[in-house]
Design an enzyme around this catalytic site. Structure first.
Site, PDB file in Angstrom:
ATOM      1  CE  LYS A  93      43.033 -17.403 -15.469  1.00  0.00           C
ATOM      2  NZ  LYS A  93      44.055 -16.959 -14.576  1.00  0.00           N
TER       3      LYS A  93
ATOM      4  N   GLY B   3      47.068 -20.220  -7.092  1.00  0.00           N
ATOM      5  CA  GLY B   3      45.940 -21.054  -7.504  1.00  0.00           C
ATOM      6  C   GLY B   3      46.187 -21.668  -8.875  1.00  0.00           C
TER       7      GLY B   3
ATOM      8  CE1 TYR C 192      39.068 -24.463 -10.699  1.00  0.00           C
ATOM      9  CE2 TYR C 192      37.324 -23.401  -9.440  1.00  0.00           C
ATOM     10  CZ  TYR C 192      38.478 -24.159  -9.493  1.00  0.00           C
ATOM     11  OH  TYR C 192      39.061 -24.603  -8.333  1.00  0.00           O
TER      12      TYR C 192
ATOM     13  CG  ASN D 164      34.205 -18.355  -4.679  1.00  0.00           C
ATOM     14  OD1 ASN D 164      34.789 -17.355  -5.068  1.00  0.00           O
ATOM     15  ND2 ASN D 164      34.820 -19.321  -4.039  1.00  0.00           N
TER      16      ASN D 164
ATOM     17  CB  ILE E 178      42.063 -25.003  -5.877  1.00  0.00           C
ATOM     18  CG1 ILE E 178      42.367 -26.156  -6.830  1.00  0.00           C
ATOM     19  CG2 ILE E 178      43.196 -23.974  -5.936  1.00  0.00           C
ATOM     20  CD1 ILE E 178      42.623 -25.712  -8.272  1.00  0.00           C
ATOM     21  CE1 TYR E 179      38.154 -22.860  -0.240  1.00  0.00           C
ATOM     22  CE2 TYR E 179      38.604 -25.217  -0.317  1.00  0.00           C
ATOM     23  CZ  TYR E 179      37.706 -24.164  -0.277  1.00  0.00           C
ATOM     24  OH  TYR E 179      36.362 -24.418  -0.284  1.00  0.00           O
TER      25      TYR E 179
END
Length: 174
Positions: free
Chosen positions: A145, A109, A143, A136, A97-98
């Site tokens: 969250k 996102g 993730y 990161n 996912i970018y």
């Protein structure tokens, strides 16, 4: 943000995928890696040949986030034997996912992530998993969250460097 569309990418989108892929990977990781390793990865990882193979894989799907006809982010999902590691038929892997840096913090996102969960539910997956670079914190926090928990680690090669990814998963069933 309104007017964001999530649309499935196909073979005719290979050049758009290459552009957004290179751009977002560079934005995300260039400060933490050597120019030589970055250039090598961008050339190999986002070659038209490699992306064509990925786009024609029946166990992988790409989705674009589109704003004003411009691709501003993307998602790559893998199932079955196309998963990079677990190869569990009851799982779905979020490989990428970018989102373009200028659109960070605008919920893009989350929209791509929501699409991944929608696809996982359509495919009746028991869980979703992914690997995220241990350095990161923004992605790890995102993730967590969304309910993901760490369960393992693996090595990701970037040029001549080995980096550690934290593997995370989210159970979808009970």
């Amino acid at each position: 943000m309104e007017n964001i569309r999530i649309m499935k990418a196909d073979l005719q989108d290979v050049e758009k995928l290459q552009k957004i892929g290179k751009e977002t990977f560079f934005e995300t990781f260039s400060e933490s890696n050597s120019d030589e390793n970055m250039q090598k990865y961008l050339i190999e990882g986002f070659s038209i040949e490699k992306l064509t193979t990925e786009l024609t894989d029946t166990n992988a799907e790409f989705y674009f986030a589109v704003f004003d006809e411009e691709v501003i982010g993307y998602l790559k999902l893998n199932f079955g034997d196309s998963q990079t590691e677990l190869k569990d038929n009851k799982a779905l892997e979020i490989e990428r996912i970018y989102v373009s840096k200028e659109f960070h913090g605008k919920n893009i996102g989350q929209l791509l992530y929501d699409k991944a969960i929608e696809v996982a539910n359509q495919k009746n997956a028991d869980y979703v998993w992914l690997g995220v670079w241990e350095e990161n914190p923004r992605a790890i926090s995102f993730y967590k969250k969304n309910g993901f928990v760490e369960f393992d680690k693996h090595i990701f090669r970037l040029g001549d460097e080995e980096q550690t990814d934290i593997m995370m998963k989210l159970n979808l069933k009970g």
